[in-house]
Scaffold this motif. Sequence first.
Motif, PDB file in Angstrom:
ATOM      1  N   VAL A 134      10.145   3.924   4.014  1.00  0.00           N
ATOM      2  CA  VAL A 134       9.853   5.345   4.273  1.00  0.00           C
ATOM      3  C   VAL A 134      10.839   6.174   3.462  1.00  0.00           C
ATOM      4  O   VAL A 134      12.052   5.951   3.534  1.00  0.00           O
ATOM      5  CB  VAL A 134      10.019   5.668   5.785  1.00  0.00           C
ATOM      6  N   GLY A 135      10.308   7.127   2.710  1.00  0.00           N
ATOM      7  CA  GLY A 135      11.180   7.994   1.920  1.00  0.00           C
ATOM      8  C   GLY A 135      11.944   8.963   2.799  1.00  0.00           C
ATOM      9  O   GLY A 135      13.174   8.989   2.819  1.00  0.00           O
ATOM     10  N   PHE A 136      11.207   9.751   3.553  1.00  0.00           N
ATOM     11  CA  PHE A 136      11.819  10.763   4.412  1.00  0.00           C
ATOM     12  C   PHE A 136      11.053  10.856   5.734  1.00  0.00           C
ATOM     13  O   PHE A 136       9.827  10.757   5.743  1.00  0.00           O
ATOM     14  CB  PHE A 136      11.739  12.157   3.764  1.00  0.00           C
ATOM     15  N   ASP A 137      11.789  11.078   6.827  1.00  0.00           N
ATOM     16  CA  ASP A 137      11.158  11.409   8.106  1.00  0.00           C
ATOM     17  C   ASP A 137      10.820  12.894   8.033  1.00  0.00           C
ATOM     18  O   ASP A 137      11.723  13.737   8.008  1.00  0.00           O
ATOM     19  CB  ASP A 137      12.118  11.126   9.261  1.00  0.00           C
ATOM     20  N   LEU A 168       0.860  -1.185   0.000  1.00  0.00           N
ATOM     21  CA  LEU A 168       0.000   0.000   0.000  1.00  0.00           C
ATOM     22  C   LEU A 168       0.896   1.234   0.000  1.00  0.00           C
ATOM     23  O   LEU A 168       1.738   1.400   0.885  1.00  0.00           O
ATOM     24  CB  LEU A 168      -0.907  -0.008   1.237  1.00  0.00           C
ATOM     25  N   VAL A 169       0.732   2.068  -1.014  1.00  0.00           N
ATOM     26  CA  VAL A 169       1.603   3.235  -1.182  1.00  0.00           C
ATOM     27  C   VAL A 169       0.870   4.518  -0.778  1.00  0.00           C
ATOM     28  O   VAL A 169      -0.173   4.850  -1.328  1.00  0.00           O
ATOM     29  CB  VAL A 169       2.092   3.344  -2.645  1.00  0.00           C
ATOM     30  N   GLU A 170       1.447   5.204   0.186  1.00  0.00           N
ATOM     31  CA  GLU A 170       0.906   6.454   0.744  1.00  0.00           C
ATOM     32  C   GLU A 170       1.864   7.602   0.429  1.00  0.00           C
ATOM     33  O   GLU A 170       3.069   7.370   0.323  1.00  0.00           O
ATOM     34  CB  GLU A 170       0.890   6.316   2.268  1.00  0.00           C
ATOM     35  N   ASP A 171       1.359   8.804   0.328  1.00  0.00           N
ATOM     36  CA  ASP A 171       2.262   9.941   0.211  1.00  0.00           C
ATOM     37  C   ASP A 171       2.783  10.362   1.575  1.00  0.00           C
ATOM     38  O   ASP A 171       3.948  10.688   1.733  1.00  0.00           O
ATOM     39  CB  ASP A 171       1.576  11.125  -0.498  1.00  0.00           C
ATOM     40  N   ILE A 172       1.890  10.339   2.587  1.00  0.00           N
ATOM     41  CA  ILE A 172       2.313  10.824   3.914  1.00  0.00           C
ATOM     42  C   ILE A 172       1.535  10.122   5.025  1.00  0.00           C
ATOM     43  O   ILE A 172       0.340   9.864   4.875  1.00  0.00           O
ATOM     44  CB  ILE A 172       2.148  12.371   4.014  1.00  0.00           C
ATOM     45  N   ILE A 173       2.242   9.808   6.099  1.00  0.00           N
ATOM     46  CA  ILE A 173       1.565   9.345   7.313  1.00  0.00           C
ATOM     47  C   ILE A 173       1.638  10.495   8.303  1.00  0.00           C
ATOM     48  O   ILE A 173       2.726  10.940   8.685  1.00  0.00           O
ATOM     49  CB  ILE A 173       2.227   8.089   7.908  1.00  0.00           C
ATOM     50  N   ASP A 174       0.460  10.978   8.662  1.00  0.00           N
ATOM     51  CA  ASP A 174       0.366  12.135   9.554  1.00  0.00           C
ATOM     52  C   ASP A 174      -0.183  11.647  10.898  1.00  0.00           C
ATOM     53  O   ASP A 174       0.564  11.128  11.718  1.00  0.00           O
ATOM     54  CB  ASP A 174      -0.558  13.156   8.868  1.00  0.00           C
ATOM     55  N   LEU A 183       2.790  20.151   4.666  1.00  0.00           N
ATOM     56  CA  LEU A 183       3.574  19.956   3.448  1.00  0.00           C
ATOM     57  C   LEU A 183       2.676  19.857   2.218  1.00  0.00           C
ATOM     58  O   LEU A 183       1.601  19.262   2.265  1.00  0.00           O
ATOM     59  CB  LEU A 183       4.425  18.685   3.577  1.00  0.00           C
ATOM     60  N   ILE A 184       3.153  20.427   1.152  1.00  0.00           N
ATOM     61  CA  ILE A 184       2.410  20.419  -0.102  1.00  0.00           C
ATOM     62  C   ILE A 184       3.358  20.110  -1.263  1.00  0.00           C
ATOM     63  O   ILE A 184       4.569  20.265  -1.149  1.00  0.00           O
ATOM     64  CB  ILE A 184       1.753  21.790  -0.382  1.00  0.00           C
ATOM     65  N   LEU A 238       6.068   7.910   1.252  1.00  0.00           N
ATOM     66  CA  LEU A 238       7.140   8.841   0.909  1.00  0.00           C
ATOM     67  C   LEU A 238       7.548   9.642   2.146  1.00  0.00           C
ATOM     68  O   LEU A 238       8.721   9.848   2.412  1.00  0.00           O
ATOM     69  CB  LEU A 238       6.689   9.798  -0.207  1.00  0.00           C
ATOM     70  N   LEU A 239       6.561  10.069   2.924  1.00  0.00           N
ATOM     71  CA  LEU A 239       6.825  10.915   4.092  1.00  0.00           C
ATOM     72  C   LEU A 239       6.203  10.302   5.342  1.00  0.00           C
ATOM     73  O   LEU A 239       5.089   9.781   5.290  1.00  0.00           O
ATOM     74  CB  LEU A 239       6.225  12.313   3.875  1.00  0.00           C
ATOM     75  N   HIS A 240       6.946  10.390   6.439  1.00  0.00           N
ATOM     76  CA  HIS A 240       6.425   9.864   7.707  1.00  0.00           C
ATOM     77  C   HIS A 240       6.714  10.918   8.773  1.00  0.00           C
ATOM     78  O   HIS A 240       7.870  11.251   9.026  1.00  0.00           O
ATOM     79  CB  HIS A 240       7.144   8.553   8.038  1.00  0.00           C
ATOM     80  N   LYS A 241       5.644  11.425   9.391  1.00  0.00           N
ATOM     81  CA  LYS A 241       5.855  12.478  10.398  1.00  0.00           C
ATOM     82  C   LYS A 241       6.213  11.920  11.768  1.00  0.00           C
ATOM     83  O   LYS A 241       6.631  12.680  12.645  1.00  0.00           O
ATOM     84  CB  LYS A 241       4.592  13.344  10.501  1.00  0.00           C
ATOM     85  N   HIS A 242       5.978  10.632  11.979  1.00  0.00           N
ATOM     86  CA  HIS A 242       6.266   9.983  13.272  1.00  0.00           C
ATOM     87  C   HIS A 242       5.517  10.652  14.428  1.00  0.00           C
ATOM     88  O   HIS A 242       6.072  10.801  15.520  1.00  0.00           O
ATOM     89  CB  HIS A 242       7.773   9.972  13.566  1.00  0.00           C
TER      90      HIS A 242
END
Length: 184
Positions: free
Chosen positions: A155-158, A108-114, A164-165, A139-143
């Motif tokens: 995870v692409g980036f923490d 499952l591909v997500e852009d961001i986990i918020d 973010l846009i 791609l993005l994980h805010k943790h």
Amino acid sequence: MPSSPDTLARMGGRELKRIVYSQEEIARRVSEMGREIAEAYPKDEGLLVLGLLKGSFIFLADLVREITRPLHVDFLVASSYGSGMVSSGNVRLLYDPEASLEDRHVILVEDIIDSGTTLNRLVPLLEGRRPRSLELCTLLHKHIARGLAREPRWVGFDAPEEFLIGYGLDFSEDYRNLPFIASL
Ligand code: PRP
């Protein structure tokens, strides 16, 4: 240059604070992720890459071109934010994948986990369809998510705790077409 302040001014409309990930940084990282994913599964076993729309559409398109092995692509549409900047907590499933998940490796591909709300709602739903395996790629994980049903394998980036846009991420449907990720 696509990441220049000029482009920000032209494509933004609102004042963007800063570029968080440039087009080049994203391309490099997506290519690494694609390679890791390709190596993670036996070549002769079916792989289904499921993009969660709308936010993941650009990431997914770039990512699958970096996964050099046979795979299928399908989509899922869920929405939680409505038109504001804060998650409403309600996740609506607006489109269900046509593909069967049963006995297939699914990513499952997500852009961001918020807040994690979207994934916490979707993971049990997809597990119920008895895939051979289910992994998350974001791609993005805010943790900042509490009690995440499952941690993403890729995870692409923490990501920083900013709004973010760009590169698929929107604010009230604007900015998805920025080729980089910026903070608003
Ligand atoms: C955004 C984003 C993720 C989700 C993450 O989607 O694309 O899917 O929110 O937030 P969460 O971890 O707090 O649930 P949104 O509902 O805004 O729809 P969109 O993908 O169409 O932009």
